[in-house]
Scaffold this active site. Structure first.
Site, mmCIF file in Angstrom:
data_model
loop_
_atom_site.group_PDB
_atom_site.id
_atom_site.type_symbol
_atom_site.label_atom_id
_atom_site.label_comp_id
_atom_site.label_asym_id
_atom_site.label_seq_id
_atom_site.Cartn_x
_atom_site.Cartn_y
_atom_site.Cartn_z
ATOM 1 N N GLU A 108 11.540 -14.805 18.911
ATOM 2 C CA GLU A 108 12.145 -14.532 17.667
ATOM 3 C C GLU A 108 11.662 -16.089 17.341
ATOM 4 O OE1 GLU A 108 16.251 -16.204 15.876
ATOM 5 O OE2 GLU A 108 15.891 -16.305 18.468
ATOM 6 N N ASN A 158 19.210 -25.773 20.589
ATOM 7 C CA ASN A 158 19.432 -24.333 20.881
ATOM 8 C C ASN A 158 18.033 -23.641 21.277
ATOM 9 O OD1 ASN A 158 19.471 -21.401 20.739
ATOM 10 N ND2 ASN A 158 21.065 -21.710 18.853
ATOM 11 N N SER A 202 21.923 -12.061 17.472
ATOM 12 C CA SER A 202 22.596 -12.418 17.001
ATOM 13 C C SER A 202 21.863 -10.644 15.472
ATOM 14 C CB SER A 202 22.423 -13.450 15.944
ATOM 15 O OG SER A 202 22.737 -14.340 15.876
ATOM 16 N N HIS A 235 24.803 -18.128 27.284
ATOM 17 C CA HIS A 235 24.387 -18.605 25.972
ATOM 18 C C HIS A 235 24.563 -19.834 25.134
ATOM 19 C CE1 HIS A 235 21.206 -18.664 22.323
ATOM 20 N NE2 HIS A 235 22.934 -18.004 21.537
ATOM 21 N N SER A 263 28.726 -16.052 12.627
ATOM 22 C CA SER A 263 28.102 -16.137 13.927
ATOM 23 C C SER A 263 29.005 -16.270 15.274
ATOM 24 C CB SER A 263 26.798 -16.900 13.859
ATOM 25 O OG SER A 263 26.980 -18.256 13.627
ATOM 26 N N LYS A 275 33.482 -22.485 23.835
ATOM 27 C CA LYS A 275 34.620 -21.288 23.135
ATOM 28 C C LYS A 275 34.491 -20.283 23.593
ATOM 29 C CE LYS A 275 33.506 -23.075 18.339
ATOM 30 N NZ LYS A 275 35.113 -23.734 17.771
ATOM 31 N N CYS A 301 17.616 -14.473 19.579
ATOM 32 C CA CYS A 301 18.343 -14.571 21.449
ATOM 33 C C CYS A 301 18.064 -13.901 22.434
ATOM 34 C CB CYS A 301 19.493 -15.601 21.742
ATOM 35 S SG CYS A 301 19.142 -17.400 20.412
ATOM 36 N N THR A 311 21.854 -27.929 15.377
ATOM 37 C CA THR A 311 22.078 -27.300 16.919
ATOM 38 C C THR A 311 20.852 -26.828 16.765
ATOM 39 O OG1 THR A 311 22.789 -25.263 14.941
ATOM 40 C CG2 THR A 311 24.622 -25.840 15.926
HETATM 41 P P1 HMG Z 1 30.380 -26.735 10.474
HETATM 42 O O1 HMG Z 1 31.127 -26.066 9.632
HETATM 43 O O2 HMG Z 1 28.988 -27.831 9.812
HETATM 44 O O3 HMG Z 1 31.439 -27.661 11.850
HETATM 45 O O4 HMG Z 1 29.103 -25.688 11.184
HETATM 46 P P2 HMG Z 1 32.529 -26.968 11.464
HETATM 47 O O5 HMG Z 1 33.058 -28.320 10.354
HETATM 48 O O6 HMG Z 1 33.119 -25.975 12.031
HETATM 49 O O7 HMG Z 1 32.408 -28.475 13.072
HETATM 50 C C1 HMG Z 1 31.832 -28.088 14.159
HETATM 51 C C2 HMG Z 1 33.096 -28.890 15.540
HETATM 52 O O8 HMG Z 1 32.955 -30.317 15.179
HETATM 53 C C3 HMG Z 1 34.264 -27.981 14.949
HETATM 54 O O9 HMG Z 1 35.311 -27.482 16.286
HETATM 55 C C4 HMG Z 1 35.536 -29.236 14.263
HETATM 56 O O10 HMG Z 1 36.847 -29.668 14.570
HETATM 57 C C5 HMG Z 1 34.415 -30.800 14.969
HETATM 58 P P3 HMG Z 1 35.879 -26.247 17.109
HETATM 59 O O11 HMG Z 1 36.915 -26.074 15.678
HETATM 60 O O12 HMG Z 1 34.354 -25.442 16.517
HETATM 61 O O13 HMG Z 1 36.068 -26.854 18.288
HETATM 62 N N1 HMG Z 1 34.601 -31.681 14.089
HETATM 63 C C6 HMG Z 1 34.750 -32.933 15.179
HETATM 64 N N2 HMG Z 1 34.969 -33.599 16.352
HETATM 65 C C7 HMG Z 1 34.651 -34.648 16.858
HETATM 66 N N3 HMG Z 1 34.736 -36.210 15.489
HETATM 67 C C8 HMG Z 1 34.945 -35.420 14.002
HETATM 68 C C9 HMG Z 1 34.965 -33.769 14.082
HETATM 69 N N4 HMG Z 1 34.533 -33.549 12.768
HETATM 70 C C10 HMG Z 1 34.870 -31.407 12.851
HETATM 71 N N5 HMG Z 1 34.756 -36.255 13.289
HETATM 72 C C11 HMG Z 1 28.600 -24.350 12.759
HETATM 73 C C12 HMG Z 1 29.160 -25.531 12.374
HETATM 74 C C13 HMG Z 1 27.988 -24.258 14.561
HETATM 75 C C14 HMG Z 1 28.900 -22.941 11.987
HETATM 76 C C15 HMG Z 1 27.029 -24.688 12.060
HETATM 77 O O14 HMG Z 1 26.546 -25.880 13.124
HETATM 78 C C16 HMG Z 1 26.049 -23.435 12.080
HETATM 79 O O15 HMG Z 1 26.131 -22.558 11.660
HETATM 80 N N6 HMG Z 1 24.592 -23.594 12.916
HETATM 81 C C17 HMG Z 1 24.071 -22.218 13.783
HETATM 82 C C18 HMG Z 1 24.596 -20.803 13.688
HETATM 83 C C19 HMG Z 1 24.826 -20.940 15.236
HETATM 84 O O16 HMG Z 1 24.893 -22.072 15.818
HETATM 85 N N7 HMG Z 1 26.270 -20.017 16.048
HETATM 86 C C20 HMG Z 1 26.062 -19.972 17.233
HETATM 87 C C21 HMG Z 1 26.954 -17.968 17.414
HETATM 88 S S1 HMG Z 1 25.562 -17.584 17.180
HETATM 89 C C22 HMG Z 1 23.810 -17.830 18.374
HETATM 90 O O17 HMG Z 1 24.531 -18.453 19.234
HETATM 91 C C23 HMG Z 1 23.686 -16.858 18.019
HETATM 92 C C24 HMG Z 1 21.822 -18.328 17.475
HETATM 93 O O18 HMG Z 1 21.048 -18.498 19.150
HETATM 94 C C25 HMG Z 1 20.674 -17.314 17.515
HETATM 95 C C26 HMG Z 1 20.547 -15.546 18.429
HETATM 96 O O19 HMG Z 1 21.192 -15.581 18.584
HETATM 97 O O20 HMG Z 1 18.953 -15.914 17.473
HETATM 98 C C27 HMG Z 1 22.446 -19.159 16.742
#
Ligand code: HMG
Length: 397
Positions: free
Chosen positions: A82, A287, A320, A242, A207, A251, A114, A157
């Site tokens: 991609e 990733n 996605s 993935h 996502s 999760k 992906c 990520t």
């Molecule tokens: P965020 O909002 O900054 O993070 O972004 P958060 O507040 O959701 O925290 C993440 C985790 O850290 C949480 O755990 C918190 O509790 C924990 P969870 O509730 O999820 O179990 N946390 C802590 N842990 C320990 N010590 C601390 C602490 N503070 C918080 N101090 C997000 C997270 C993944 C949304 C962001 O990084 C993002 O947007 N990433 C890109 C999108 C993505 O990867 N999506 C995944 C699903 S889609 C997919 O896989 C397709 C993709 O690969 C693309 C494709 O298909 O081409 C992306």
């Protein structure tokens, strides 16, 4: 029908990475959020010369060498990506030239975020199962450079890398099950990259939900197909997902176990046994989009192939946008010794660490890369993107 599947795998990663604990400090975030919260400790960073073509070519060259593949027996090369380098000329065409593949070879690129690599893998599987391959093998590439905006929630990520696979009859690593898979698709805006942008846009938390919904849909379709084919789903002893970041796989596993009626405690216990090993290599790279599932598979095989010979493992691919597929395979007898000889993790051990200012400078430098004039680089025999001459991309020979 003959046994068909993944004969061999090789990885390529950029020459450098950053420690996520250091990135967290630079962003004013507790390091535990990235390392434990997201489940990633290191993130691969691609320099301008390490584009999707160069990464793929390096993975494929390593594959040919380590697994003793004769390039003249490749009848199809598919590159899933991609983050391709051209709107028309596919990565597979560049690879065809760089790798010296035969002219009697089908070559093209596949895209669905992906999922692009899995789309190619399924096609390769059907190509062989139909008899069209006539004894030849398919070279299946997954290659990407994952980029979000600096200082965005997606930044920790990112990652970059390529996975090369040979799909063939009588595979040495993993027999797949043509015809037994479960698909799921839905039109969503969870993650996308407009034509004008090098960085992905993402509705991060949405996502995650899209991924989990797709997992439920694909798993239910696969369970039905698998049951009809006479398999019991308890025959699955390991699960690869993935991996956009390690916590996502955790999760996913919890979600899948809850579908099977298991409690959270039971899910976490089985995560340690069924999933954790597959995250060891991805946690050092981040990733890599199309290749993420297959790097997880490489990680599982690297550490457990000998114990898993004859056992069935489940695989979940998500792209996605979105589309997803659940499928399974059986680790081949003899895979333990063969995988050991392949030294799958070696490319990760040869990297160097970048400081955060170095990483930010690399990101700043590559915005105009697609117009950069050709320059000579010292790359120790690796394939590298050198620049553009006469509107044509030039790579080291
Ligand atoms: P965020 O909002 O900054 O993070 O972004 P958060 O507040 O959701 O925290 C993440 C985790 O850290 C949480 O755990 C918190 O509790 C924990 P969870 O509730 O999820 O179990 N946390 C802590 N842990 C320990 N010590 C601390 C602490 N503070 C918080 N101090 C997000 C997270 C993944 C949304 C962001 O990084 C993002 O947007 N990433 C890109 C999108 C993505 O990867 N999506 C995944 C699903 S889609 C997919 O896989 C397709 C993709 O690969 C693309 C494709 O298909 O081409 C992306």
């Amino acid at each position: 029908m003959p046994t068909i599947g993944i004969d061999a795998i090789a990885l390529a990663v950029p020459e450098g990475y950053v420690e996520l604990a250091e990135l967290a400090e630079a962003r004013g975030v507790p390091p535990s959020k990235y390392v434990e919260g997201l489940g990633v400790s290191q993130m691969a960073v691609a320099q301008a010369h390490e584009d999707a073509v160069a990464l793929a070519a390096n993975a494929a060259r390593r594959l040919f060498l380590q697994a003793r593949i004769d390039p003249s027996n490749v009848g199809m090369v598919i590159a899933g990506s991609e983050t391709a380098v051209d709107h028309s000329k596919p990565i597979a065409a560049y690879l065809h030239g760089i790798l010296g593949l035969p002219s009697r070879c089908r070559s093209y690129e596949t895209k669905h975020a992906c999922f692009g690599g899995t789309a190619g893998l399924m096609t390769a599987l059907d190509w062989i199962a139909s008899g069209s391959a006539r004894g030849r093998v398919a070279l299946m590439m997954c290659t990407d450079v994952a980029r979000y905006a600096l200082k965005s929630a997606g930044e920790p990520t990112q990652g970059a890398g390529a996975v090369a696979m040979i799909v063939s009859e009588n595979p040495r690593m993993l027999a797949l099950e043509p015809g037994i898979s479960g698909s799921y698709s839905r039109d969503v805006h969870d993650f996308w990259r407009p034509l004008y942008s090098k960085e992905a846009m993402v509705d991060g938390h949405y996502s995650v939900q899209c991924y989990l919904d797709a997992l439920a849909g694909a798993y239910s379709a696969w369970s039905e197909a698998s049951r009809e084919a006479g398999y019991h789903r308890d025959s699955i002893v390991r699960r690869c997902y993935h991996v956009p970041y390690g916590k996502m796989a955790k999760k996913a596993h919890r979600h899948l176990m809850s579908i099977e009626g298991k409690t959270e405690e039971q899910a976490d216990a089985s995560y340690k046994e069924q999933v954790a090993t597959s995250l060891k290599l991805p946690s050092q790279v981040g990733n890599i989009y199309t290749g993420s599932l297959y790097m997880a598979l490489a990680s599982l095989l690297e550490y457990e192939a000998a114990d898993l010979e004859g056992k069935r493992i489940g695989l979940f691919s998500y792209g996605s946008g979105c589309t997803a597929e659940y499928f399974a395979g059986r680790v081949m007898p003899g895979a333990g010794l063969f995988v050991k000889q392949q030294k799958l993790a070696e490319p990760l051990a040869e990297r160097r660490k970048y400081t955060i200012p170095e990483y930010e400078a690399i990101r700043g430098a590559d915005y105009d890369v697609d117009r950069r004039p050709v320059e000579q680089l010292q790359v120790n025999g690796a394939v590298a993107f050198l620049g553009v001459e006469n509107e044509r991309r030039v790579y080291t020979a």
